[in-house]
Write an enzyme that holds these catalytic residues in place. Sequence first.
Site, PDB file in Angstrom:
ATOM      1  N   ARG A  79      -4.042  -0.143   8.933  1.00  0.00           N
ATOM      2  CA  ARG A  79      -2.676  -0.641   8.995  1.00  0.00           C
ATOM      3  C   ARG A  79      -1.841   0.028  10.070  1.00  0.00           C
ATOM      4  O   ARG A  79      -1.086  -0.623  10.797  1.00  0.00           O
ATOM      5  CB  ARG A  79      -2.024  -0.433   7.614  1.00  0.00           C
ATOM      6  CG  ARG A  79      -0.546  -0.753   7.544  1.00  0.00           C
ATOM      7  CD  ARG A  79      -0.009  -0.509   6.149  1.00  0.00           C
ATOM      8  NE  ARG A  79      -0.328   0.818   5.664  1.00  0.00           N
ATOM      9  CZ  ARG A  79       0.407   1.907   5.886  1.00  0.00           C
ATOM     10  NH1 ARG A  79       1.491   1.812   6.639  1.00  0.00           N
ATOM     11  NH2 ARG A  79       0.069   3.075   5.407  1.00  0.00           N
ATOM     12  N   LYS A 134      -3.618  12.600   5.474  1.00  0.00           N
ATOM     13  CA  LYS A 134      -3.955  11.388   6.228  1.00  0.00           C
ATOM     14  C   LYS A 134      -2.688  10.760   6.807  1.00  0.00           C
ATOM     15  O   LYS A 134      -2.633  10.414   7.995  1.00  0.00           O
ATOM     16  CB  LYS A 134      -4.648  10.387   5.307  1.00  0.00           C
ATOM     17  CG  LYS A 134      -4.739   8.974   5.882  1.00  0.00           C
ATOM     18  CD  LYS A 134      -5.019   7.945   4.807  1.00  0.00           C
ATOM     19  CE  LYS A 134      -4.815   6.530   5.345  1.00  0.00           C
ATOM     20  NZ  LYS A 134      -4.956   5.496   4.309  1.00  0.00           N
ATOM     21  N   ASN A 135      -1.657  10.613   5.981  1.00  0.00           N
ATOM     22  CA  ASN A 135      -0.454   9.895   6.404  1.00  0.00           C
ATOM     23  C   ASN A 135       0.392  10.679   7.403  1.00  0.00           C
ATOM     24  O   ASN A 135       1.319  10.132   7.991  1.00  0.00           O
ATOM     25  CB  ASN A 135       0.384   9.512   5.187  1.00  0.00           C
ATOM     26  CG  ASN A 135      -0.273   8.419   4.365  1.00  0.00           C
ATOM     27  OD1 ASN A 135      -1.151   7.698   4.854  1.00  0.00           O
ATOM     28  ND2 ASN A 135       0.134   8.293   3.118  1.00  0.00           N
ATOM     29  N   ASP A 171       8.665  -6.508   9.975  1.00  0.00           N
ATOM     30  CA  ASP A 171       9.970  -6.993  10.439  1.00  0.00           C
ATOM     31  C   ASP A 171      10.918  -5.855  10.802  1.00  0.00           C
ATOM     32  O   ASP A 171      11.701  -5.963  11.765  1.00  0.00           O
ATOM     33  CB  ASP A 171      10.609  -7.910   9.386  1.00  0.00           C
ATOM     34  CG  ASP A 171      10.809  -7.220   8.049  1.00  0.00           C
ATOM     35  OD1 ASP A 171       9.848  -6.605   7.550  1.00  0.00           O
ATOM     36  OD2 ASP A 171      11.920  -7.300   7.496  1.00  0.00           O
ATOM     37  N   GLN A 172      10.866  -4.728  10.072  1.00  0.00           N
ATOM     38  CA  GLN A 172      11.756  -3.616  10.392  1.00  0.00           C
ATOM     39  C   GLN A 172      11.307  -2.888  11.654  1.00  0.00           C
ATOM     40  O   GLN A 172      12.130  -2.343  12.386  1.00  0.00           O
ATOM     41  CB  GLN A 172      11.840  -2.657   9.208  1.00  0.00           C
ATOM     42  CG  GLN A 172      12.436  -3.276   7.955  1.00  0.00           C
ATOM     43  CD  GLN A 172      13.814  -3.854   8.175  1.00  0.00           C
ATOM     44  OE1 GLN A 172      14.762  -3.139   8.529  1.00  0.00           O
ATOM     45  NE2 GLN A 172      13.960  -5.154   7.976  1.00  0.00           N
ATOM     46  N   ASP A 181      -5.334  -1.545   3.863  1.00  0.00           N
ATOM     47  CA  ASP A 181      -5.378  -1.806   2.434  1.00  0.00           C
ATOM     48  C   ASP A 181      -5.096  -3.259   2.102  1.00  0.00           C
ATOM     49  O   ASP A 181      -4.278  -3.925   2.743  1.00  0.00           O
ATOM     50  CB  ASP A 181      -4.340  -0.933   1.713  1.00  0.00           C
ATOM     51  CG  ASP A 181      -4.679   0.536   1.807  1.00  0.00           C
ATOM     52  OD1 ASP A 181      -5.881   0.842   1.817  1.00  0.00           O
ATOM     53  OD2 ASP A 181      -3.751   1.351   1.873  1.00  0.00           O
ATOM     54  N   PRO A 229       4.934  -6.316   5.740  1.00  0.00           N
ATOM     55  CA  PRO A 229       5.561  -6.908   6.918  1.00  0.00           C
ATOM     56  C   PRO A 229       5.972  -5.855   7.933  1.00  0.00           C
ATOM     57  O   PRO A 229       6.189  -4.687   7.605  1.00  0.00           O
ATOM     58  CB  PRO A 229       6.797  -7.621   6.330  1.00  0.00           C
ATOM     59  CG  PRO A 229       7.101  -6.867   5.070  1.00  0.00           C
ATOM     60  CD  PRO A 229       5.764  -6.462   4.521  1.00  0.00           C
ATOM     61  N   ASP A 241       1.700   5.410  -3.883  1.00  0.00           N
ATOM     62  CA  ASP A 241       0.292   5.780  -3.732  1.00  0.00           C
ATOM     63  C   ASP A 241      -0.240   6.568  -4.924  1.00  0.00           C
ATOM     64  O   ASP A 241      -1.453   6.764  -5.033  1.00  0.00           O
ATOM     65  CB  ASP A 241       0.093   6.605  -2.456  1.00  0.00           C
ATOM     66  CG  ASP A 241       0.065   5.739  -1.210  1.00  0.00           C
ATOM     67  OD1 ASP A 241      -0.125   4.522  -1.338  1.00  0.00           O
ATOM     68  OD2 ASP A 241       0.240   6.280  -0.104  1.00  0.00           O
ATOM     69  N   VAL A 251       7.823  -0.668  -4.727  1.00  0.00           N
ATOM     70  CA  VAL A 251       7.515  -0.638  -3.296  1.00  0.00           C
ATOM     71  C   VAL A 251       6.602  -1.794  -2.911  1.00  0.00           C
ATOM     72  O   VAL A 251       6.899  -2.556  -1.986  1.00  0.00           O
ATOM     73  CB  VAL A 251       6.885   0.716  -2.911  1.00  0.00           C
ATOM     74  CG1 VAL A 251       6.584   0.745  -1.410  1.00  0.00           C
ATOM     75  CG2 VAL A 251       7.813   1.866  -3.293  1.00  0.00           C
TER      76      VAL A 251
END
Length: 432
Positions: free
Chosen positions: A92, A22-23, A124-125, A116, A122, A304, A326
């Site tokens: 996401r 999936k990822n 921000d990066q 999720d 965030p 995960d 994390v």
Amino acid sequence: MRWIEVRKSKSVNGNISISGSKNSSLPILTACCLSKEPIVLKNIPHISDVQVIYDIINSIGGVVSKEAGEVMIDGSKIYNAFIDPEKSSKYRAAYYFVGALLAKQKRVSIGYPGGDNFGSRPIDQHIKGLEALGATFTFYKDYYVVEADNLVGADVYFDVITCGATINVLLAAVLAEGRTTLRNAARDPEVVDLAIFLNKMGANIKGAGTDTIIIDGVQELRGTEHTIIPDRLIAASLLMSAGVTGGTVVVNNVIPEHIHNCIAKLEEAGMEIIVGENYIKATCPGNLTGINIKTGMYPGFATDLQQPITALLIGADTHSNIVENVYPNRFNHCIELNKMGADIIMREGSVIIPGRRTLKGAWVHASDVRAGISLILAGLSAEGVTRITGVEHIERGYENIIDMFSGIGVDIKICEGSSIDEIESEFEEIYG
């Protein structure tokens, strides 16, 4: 309302072929928008997150065709980069469309990240990296707009290791002018798979799999074919099922190197693991021993896998400690497991699993993808019936989950009907 029912299993046994990651699928599908020629992808999982990607691509003018186990993406007729906030809020990683569309469309409008529900994720990066390439951000209540007349390569240092931002800036950098260097980059196998795919399209990327990735921008990308890597998270979770119940599970079509850290922890807990070239065999010859785990970015122990291994360790002879580095708030599954009798002690960013606990079936809720697999694993050893709501979250990451567990001997099914209150009321009327 839908829910999953799981009954106690004496042992699990069987062979399972692991589906595509999936990822890895999500950013690669999105990256197809970078090419003006068709792309053919193989081993894409049939999950709801992937369907959202298809819907978004179709909504902006792309064409998605599925046939005989392959998916063809044609982005040649994409005419805008307005991503419906309702669609993008369903998962996401919709923010990957910013990196994939910005160079060509100059302006991307998109909703805030969804998916999720286990704490803040965030961006921000992402902002830092894309601004370094020349993008500007404007934020509104339900969406934000990213604009760039021209993307120019830059030296980007990520303050924290982040797979999402690494991928997003990588997508933007392949069509930027000049060289982009990503430092403190994520090393995940999914980043490497994306880089291999982009290089097949004509990109010039070096260093993927290390903490420094160098991208020399090119003017255009071409069509290609690519097979998605197997899902390491599904493979690891299925190995754990052998530890929960006993028995033997063999996962095929895997890349063992991708879960070497997890394999080491399963062996430390007392499981026997045999690793082949593209398969892993797991057995549990006796009682498990409690272990200590600290999650981290790859090649550390994956966040995960923190949730499913929690279910495994409930039955260990000694207590276990898990530190979540994390996502420190990722412990909703522990609240649900405690309803079943796990007695997990939750602290800020960590949990203590006492072990030696006998679970009892209960109504529990899966608040995210991996919490769902944790509750299913717990149900394998629980007395009675475990009923799990939040099926839609589980379906975001697992293809044919009922068939997958049924194939190794688990008594599991999906049910649909009345609400929990109505079902419990009917039960009380009948049994008092």
